[in-house]
Design a protein around this motif. Sequence first.
Motif, PDB file in Angstrom:
ATOM      1  N   ALA A 122       0.810  -1.220   0.000  1.00 53.65           N
ATOM      2  CA  ALA A 122       0.000   0.000   0.000  1.00 53.65           C
ATOM      3  C   ALA A 122       0.846   1.275   0.000  1.00 53.65           C
ATOM      4  CB  ALA A 122      -0.940   0.009   1.195  1.00 53.65           C
ATOM      5  N   VAL A 123       2.153   1.136   0.178  1.00 55.13           N
ATOM      6  CA  VAL A 123       3.018   2.314   0.120  1.00 55.13           C
ATOM      7  C   VAL A 123       3.002   2.826  -1.320  1.00 55.13           C
ATOM      8  CG1 VAL A 123       5.378   3.173   0.381  1.00 55.13           C
ATOM      9  CG2 VAL A 123       4.477   1.484   2.001  1.00 55.13           C
ATOM     10  N   LEU A 124       2.635   4.089  -1.482  1.00 56.76           N
ATOM     11  CA  LEU A 124       2.518   4.659  -2.824  1.00 56.76           C
ATOM     12  C   LEU A 124       3.837   5.268  -3.280  1.00 56.76           C
ATOM     13  CD1 LEU A 124      -0.951   6.458  -2.562  1.00 56.76           C
ATOM     14  CD2 LEU A 124      -0.443   4.167  -3.441  1.00 56.76           C
ATOM     15  N   THR A 125       4.153   5.009  -4.539  1.00 63.40           N
ATOM     16  CA  THR A 125       5.312   5.664  -5.138  1.00 63.40           C
ATOM     17  C   THR A 125       4.932   7.115  -5.443  1.00 63.40           C
ATOM     18  OG1 THR A 125       4.670   5.141  -7.408  1.00 63.40           O
ATOM     19  CG2 THR A 125       6.013   3.478  -6.229  1.00 63.40           C
ATOM     20  N   GLU A 126       5.903   7.934  -5.723  1.00 60.63           N
ATOM     21  CA  GLU A 126       5.613   9.328  -6.086  1.00 60.63           C
ATOM     22  C   GLU A 126       4.766   9.372  -7.351  1.00 60.63           C
ATOM     23  OE1 GLU A 126       6.120  12.097  -4.255  1.00 60.63           O
ATOM     24  OE2 GLU A 126       6.790  10.663  -2.742  1.00 60.63           O
ATOM     25  N   ALA A 127       5.023   8.464  -8.289  1.00 59.45           N
ATOM     26  CA  ALA A 127       4.236   8.424  -9.528  1.00 59.45           C
ATOM     27  C   ALA A 127       2.779   8.064  -9.235  1.00 59.45           C
ATOM     28  CB  ALA A 127       4.851   7.423 -10.506  1.00 59.45           C
ATOM     29  N   GLU A 128       2.573   7.107  -8.344  1.00 63.02           N
ATOM     30  CA  GLU A 128       1.201   6.722  -7.978  1.00 63.02           C
ATOM     31  C   GLU A 128       0.479   7.857  -7.266  1.00 63.02           C
ATOM     32  OE1 GLU A 128       1.531   1.902  -7.403  1.00 63.02           O
ATOM     33  OE2 GLU A 128       2.341   3.211  -5.818  1.00 63.02           O
ATOM     34  N   LYS A 129       1.190   8.517  -6.360  1.00 67.91           N
ATOM     35  CA  LYS A 129       0.597   9.674  -5.683  1.00 67.91           C
ATOM     36  C   LYS A 129       0.183  10.723  -6.709  1.00 67.91           C
ATOM     37  CE  LYS A 129       3.213   9.281  -1.376  1.00 67.91           C
ATOM     38  NZ  LYS A 129       4.235   9.914  -0.510  1.00 67.91           N
ATOM     39  N   GLY A 130       1.072  10.992  -7.641  1.00 70.64           N
ATOM     40  CA  GLY A 130       0.782  11.980  -8.684  1.00 70.64           C
ATOM     41  C   GLY A 130      -0.411  11.582  -9.535  1.00 70.64           C
ATOM     42  N   GLU A 131      -0.494  10.320  -9.883  1.00 68.79           N
ATOM     43  CA  GLU A 131      -1.615   9.835 -10.697  1.00 68.79           C
ATOM     44  C   GLU A 131      -2.941   9.987  -9.951  1.00 68.79           C
ATOM     45  OE1 GLU A 131      -2.921   5.814 -13.208  1.00 68.79           O
ATOM     46  OE2 GLU A 131      -1.040   5.812 -12.069  1.00 68.79           O
ATOM     47  N   LEU A 132      -2.963   9.623  -8.685  1.00 66.10           N
ATOM     48  CA  LEU A 132      -4.175   9.733  -7.876  1.00 66.10           C
ATOM     49  C   LEU A 132      -4.569  11.205  -7.686  1.00 66.10           C
ATOM     50  CD1 LEU A 132      -6.302   8.198  -6.195  1.00 66.10           C
ATOM     51  CD2 LEU A 132      -4.711   8.286  -4.271  1.00 66.10           C
ATOM     52  N   ILE A 133      -3.599  12.040  -7.383  1.00 70.12           N
ATOM     53  CA  ILE A 133      -3.856  13.470  -7.184  1.00 70.12           C
ATOM     54  C   ILE A 133      -4.345  14.119  -8.472  1.00 70.12           C
ATOM     55  CG2 ILE A 133      -2.689  15.682  -6.758  1.00 70.12           C
ATOM     56  CD1 ILE A 133      -0.956  14.090  -4.657  1.00 70.12           C
ATOM     57  N   ASP A 134      -3.688  13.829  -9.581  1.00 72.22           N
ATOM     58  CA  ASP A 134      -4.097  14.413 -10.865  1.00 72.22           C
ATOM     59  C   ASP A 134      -5.515  13.995 -11.227  1.00 72.22           C
ATOM     60  OD1 ASP A 134      -1.659  15.675 -11.066  1.00 72.22           O
ATOM     61  OD2 ASP A 134      -0.822  14.248 -12.525  1.00 72.22           O
ATOM     62  N   TRP A 135      -5.845  12.727 -10.972  1.00 72.30           N
ATOM     63  CA  TRP A 135      -7.207  12.249 -11.255  1.00 72.30           C
ATOM     64  C   TRP A 135      -8.224  13.006 -10.400  1.00 72.30           C
ATOM     65  CZ3 TRP A 135     -10.225   9.716  -7.570  1.00 72.30           C
ATOM     66  CH2 TRP A 135     -11.474   9.302  -8.034  1.00 72.30           C
ATOM     67  N   ALA A 136      -7.956  13.131  -9.108  1.00 67.86           N
ATOM     68  CA  ALA A 136      -8.888  13.826  -8.215  1.00 67.86           C
ATOM     69  C   ALA A 136      -9.020  15.302  -8.622  1.00 67.86           C
ATOM     70  CB  ALA A 136      -8.429  13.701  -6.762  1.00 67.86           C
ATOM     71  N   LYS A 137      -7.928  15.935  -8.993  1.00 62.60           N
ATOM     72  CA  LYS A 137      -7.989  17.325  -9.459  1.00 62.60           C
ATOM     73  C   LYS A 137      -8.823  17.420 -10.741  1.00 62.60           C
ATOM     74  CE  LYS A 137      -3.701  19.119  -7.448  1.00 62.60           C
ATOM     75  NZ  LYS A 137      -2.330  19.607  -7.726  1.00 62.60           N
ATOM     76  N   GLY A 138      -8.696  16.431 -11.603  1.00 64.89           N
ATOM     77  CA  GLY A 138      -9.480  16.417 -12.842  1.00 64.89           C
ATOM     78  C   GLY A 138     -10.971  16.310 -12.572  1.00 64.89           C
ATOM     79  N   ILE A 139     -11.351  15.443 -11.628  1.00 66.46           N
ATOM     80  CA  ILE A 139     -12.768  15.297 -11.278  1.00 66.46           C
ATOM     81  C   ILE A 139     -13.272  16.600 -10.667  1.00 66.46           C
ATOM     82  CG2 ILE A 139     -14.441  14.083  -9.810  1.00 66.46           C
ATOM     83  CD1 ILE A 139     -13.372  12.417 -12.178  1.00 66.46           C
ATOM     84  N   ARG A 140     -12.466  17.221  -9.832  1.00 67.61           N
ATOM     85  CA  ARG A 140     -12.861  18.511  -9.241  1.00 67.61           C
ATOM     86  C   ARG A 140     -13.042  19.572 -10.324  1.00 67.61           C
ATOM     87  NH1 ARG A 140     -10.508  20.687  -3.921  1.00 67.61           N
ATOM     88  NH2 ARG A 140     -11.876  22.147  -4.770  1.00 67.61           N
ATOM     89  N   ALA A 141     -12.160  19.584 -11.304  1.00 69.34           N
ATOM     90  CA  ALA A 141     -12.279  20.558 -12.400  1.00 69.34           C
ATOM     91  C   ALA A 141     -13.563  20.314 -13.191  1.00 69.34           C
ATOM     92  CB  ALA A 141     -11.056  20.479 -13.310  1.00 69.34           C
ATOM     93  N   GLU A 142     -13.885  19.046 -13.440  1.00 69.07           N
ATOM     94  CA  GLU A 142     -15.142  18.722 -14.135  1.00 69.07           C
ATOM     95  C   GLU A 142     -16.340  19.207 -13.324  1.00 69.07           C
ATOM     96  OE1 GLU A 142     -15.371  14.520 -14.900  1.00 69.07           O
ATOM     97  OE2 GLU A 142     -13.476  14.516 -16.006  1.00 69.07           O
ATOM     98  N   MET A 143     -16.292  18.982 -12.028  1.00 70.85           N
ATOM     99  CA  MET A 143     -17.398  19.407 -11.169  1.00 70.85           C
ATOM    100  C   MET A 143     -17.527  20.934 -11.173  1.00 70.85           C
ATOM    101  SD  MET A 143     -16.929  16.802  -7.942  1.00 70.85           S
ATOM    102  CE  MET A 143     -18.478  17.249  -7.126  1.00 70.85           C
ATOM    103  N   LYS A 144     -16.392  21.612 -11.101  1.00 68.50           N
ATOM    104  CA  LYS A 144     -16.414  23.076 -11.079  1.00 68.50           C
ATOM    105  C   LYS A 144     -16.950  23.634 -12.395  1.00 68.50           C
ATOM    106  CE  LYS A 144     -13.732  26.955  -9.497  1.00 68.50           C
ATOM    107  NZ  LYS A 144     -12.508  27.397  -8.862  1.00 68.50           N
ATOM    108  N   ALA A 145     -16.641  22.964 -13.498  1.00 65.82           N
ATOM    109  CA  ALA A 145     -17.099  23.416 -14.810  1.00 65.82           C
ATOM    110  C   ALA A 145     -18.600  23.186 -15.011  1.00 65.82           C
ATOM    111  CB  ALA A 145     -16.310  22.708 -15.907  1.00 65.82           C
TER     112      ALA A 145
END
Length: 164
Positions: free
Chosen positions: A127-150
């Motif tokens: 379950a320890v996340l690599t920096e790449a995995e953290k980035g992928e999860l964060i970018d996805w969540a930011k994308g969903i937030r952007a869709e919601m805001k739009a």
Amino acid sequence: MIKKILIALLLVFVIIQFIRPEKNESSELSPNDITQVHNVPEGVKSIMAKACNDCHSNNTQYPWYNSIQPVAWYLEEHVEDGKRHFNFSEFGSYEPWRAYHKLEELIEEVEEGKMPMDEYTWMHKEAVLTEAEKGELIDWAKGIRAEMKADTTLDLQRPPRPAK
């Protein structure tokens, strides 16, 4: 005297093995599951499965030591607390403002290294996340937030709390 105390403690330990909490296991995917209401790429699903879902969904994959009391009680309390904060299985039932805010919390918790929790990753090294995995999860969540805001039909403002 000490022998009687030890026997009593052993007896209590044996008896509590028969008192089990209800398990957080579901055989079906909820219609409110985040994967049913938003696009979740396979990579993000994989990250969530290994690092998030045990505590933040309606389907925990229990370890062997969950068969021992009082460990099972502790784990169940931990899972219920995790689901109270963010439940991927019920995400679609959240009010838009709450979903938007929960994604913000997800981003912050992962960026700050608070999730997944250390006490979880000690026993679940996968379950320890690599920096790449953290980035992928964060970018996805930011994308969903952007869709919601739009989406101008969504009210993303938290309603005022009633005065006491």
